[in-house]
Every structure is written in C-alpha cells, then in structure tokens.
Design a protein around this motif. Structure first.
Motif, short mmCIF file in Angstrom:
data_model
loop_
_atom_site.label_atom_id
_atom_site.label_comp_id
_atom_site.label_asym_id
_atom_site.label_seq_id
_atom_site.Cartn_x
_atom_site.Cartn_y
_atom_site.Cartn_z
N ASP A 97 0.85 -1.18 0.00
CA ASP A 97 0.00 0.00 0.00
C ASP A 97 0.90 1.24 0.00
O ASP A 97 2.04 1.20 0.46
N PHE A 98 0.37 2.35 -0.50
CA PHE A 98 1.11 3.61 -0.40
C PHE A 98 1.26 3.96 1.07
O PHE A 98 0.35 3.74 1.88
N HIS A 99 2.40 4.52 1.41
CA HIS A 99 2.68 4.90 2.79
C HIS A 99 3.75 5.99 2.82
O HIS A 99 4.42 6.23 1.82
N THR A 100 3.86 6.64 3.95
CA THR A 100 4.97 7.56 4.21
C THR A 100 5.84 6.90 5.27
O THR A 100 5.34 6.16 6.12
N ASP A 101 7.13 7.15 5.22
CA ASP A 101 8.01 6.57 6.23
C ASP A 101 7.82 7.27 7.57
O ASP A 101 7.77 6.63 8.61
N TYR A 102 7.73 8.59 7.53
CA TYR A 102 7.49 9.38 8.74
C TYR A 102 6.60 10.57 8.37
O TYR A 102 6.60 11.00 7.22
N ASN A 103 5.86 11.09 9.33
CA ASN A 103 4.96 12.20 9.04
C ASN A 103 5.56 13.54 9.46
O ASN A 103 4.84 14.49 9.69
N TYR A 104 6.86 13.60 9.57
CA TYR A 104 7.55 14.86 9.83
C TYR A 104 8.68 15.02 8.81
O TYR A 104 9.03 14.09 8.10
N ASN A 105 9.24 16.21 8.75
CA ASN A 105 10.14 16.58 7.68
C ASN A 105 11.55 16.01 7.87
O ASN A 105 12.41 16.65 8.46
N CYS A 106 11.76 14.80 7.36
CA CYS A 106 13.10 14.23 7.28
C CYS A 106 13.24 13.61 5.89
O CYS A 106 12.33 13.75 5.06
N LYS A 107 14.34 12.98 5.62
CA LYS A 107 14.59 12.40 4.30
C LYS A 107 14.49 10.88 4.35
O LYS A 107 14.79 10.25 5.37
N PHE A 144 17.86 13.18 9.06
CA PHE A 144 17.77 14.64 8.92
C PHE A 144 19.03 15.17 8.26
O PHE A 144 20.12 14.66 8.51
N ILE A 145 18.87 16.22 7.42
CA ILE A 145 20.04 16.85 6.82
C ILE A 145 20.23 18.25 7.39
O ILE A 145 19.37 18.80 8.01
#
Length: 168
Positions: free
Chosen positions: A99-109, A167-168
């Motif tokens: 299924d489509f997913h996001t790895d995390y719901n905050y701003n990282c790479k 994080f970068i």
C-alpha cells in the motif's frame, strides 16, 4: 546523477564499486539475520509482510555492522541525525505492491539504496507516471512525507534494499 522530479533524486552508481559489492555480499549472504514484519502499512491486508534487518532504530545502533557499512553511506548523504536505517528483503511471492505509505509524518529524508537489479522498484502516489526501477547501487532520495510503495519483482525471487531515514 539523474533527477526524475524536483522532489525525487535518483543517483546511479552511488557507492564505490568495491564498497558496494562488499555491502551487497554481506546483506544477501545466506547467514544474514532477517526478521519477519507483518506489513509496511498498518491495517493492511494485501500482503504477507516482508523481512527486515535493523541497523539503527529508536535512537540506538542495533547492529554491529553499523559503523562499517552504514556510517560511510550516511556521510555521503550528509546526514546530521539518524531516525532509522534498515535492510529490507521483499520476497516476490509475498505481495505485488505494498500500500502507499509515508516513512514518517515529519520533515526528514528517505533514501532507498537498491542492492539488486530486477523489474521491481518504487512508485509514488503523487507521480503515477513515475516508476523507479530497482537497479543495484542506485539510490533514490525524497522527503519522508511523500507517499510511495514497494513493487516486488516478477523476474527475480527477492528484492533487496537499504532504507535510510535521516535529517540533513
């Protein structure tokens, strides 16, 4: 360097060839420890899961090989802080597409390093026309909030990747 969109960067021949071959040999070795996960996406019923090997999770190094294999890659990625790093093994008989997913719901790479070449790869919900084919030593980098999914292979029994969140 090949960039398919402004949000997704694709880099072929990402690692030094000798380092990549050593890393690949380490991970696809028959004695490498894999752990079964039920699913990449909560509340899904469309697959049998996948196998995972954690290198870094929950603010801790979880594998002795982290320093030898993972730190050099994080340095190339200019990672300032690590969220999670894991190798994933996707058996082709377990599912066709996650299924489509996001790895995390905050701003990282998120960076996905493909360890073998096959007809599987990664799809992005926002870019239905874009399919990133799994090619060994290619990495794709994108925001962790971008919906994506794994596509297993029809011409190969297994698809191997290393998934980096940082994080970068």
């Amino acid at each position: 360097m090949n960039s398919s969109t402004s949000e997704i960067m694709s880099i072929e021949n990402f690692l030094d060839k000798n380092f990549f071959e050593e890393l690949k040999k380490f991970i696809i070795h028959p004695d490498f420890a894999w752990f079964k996960k039920e699913s990449m996406v909560k509340d899904t019923t469309n697959n049998l899961g996948y196998f995972c090997h954690s290198f870094y999770y929950n603010n801790a190094i979880t594998c002795n090989s982290y320093l030898k294999y993972i730190i050099p890659i994080l340095n190339i990625l200019s990672a300032k802080a690590v969220v999670e790093v894991r190798a994933n093994l996707f058996p082709s008989v377990f599912f066709e597409k996650s299924d489509f997913h996001t790895d995390y719901n905050y701003n990282c790479k998120t960076a996905i390093l493909y360890l073998n070449t096959c007809d599987g790869g990664t799809e992005f919900k926002k870019y239905p026309e874009l399919f990133v084919k799994a090619e060994e030593n290619k990495i794709i980098i994108f925001d962790s909030t971008l919906d994506h999914r794994a596509v297993t292979s029809k011409n190969c029994n297994f698809r191997y990747i290393i998934n980096f969140n940082y994080f970068i």
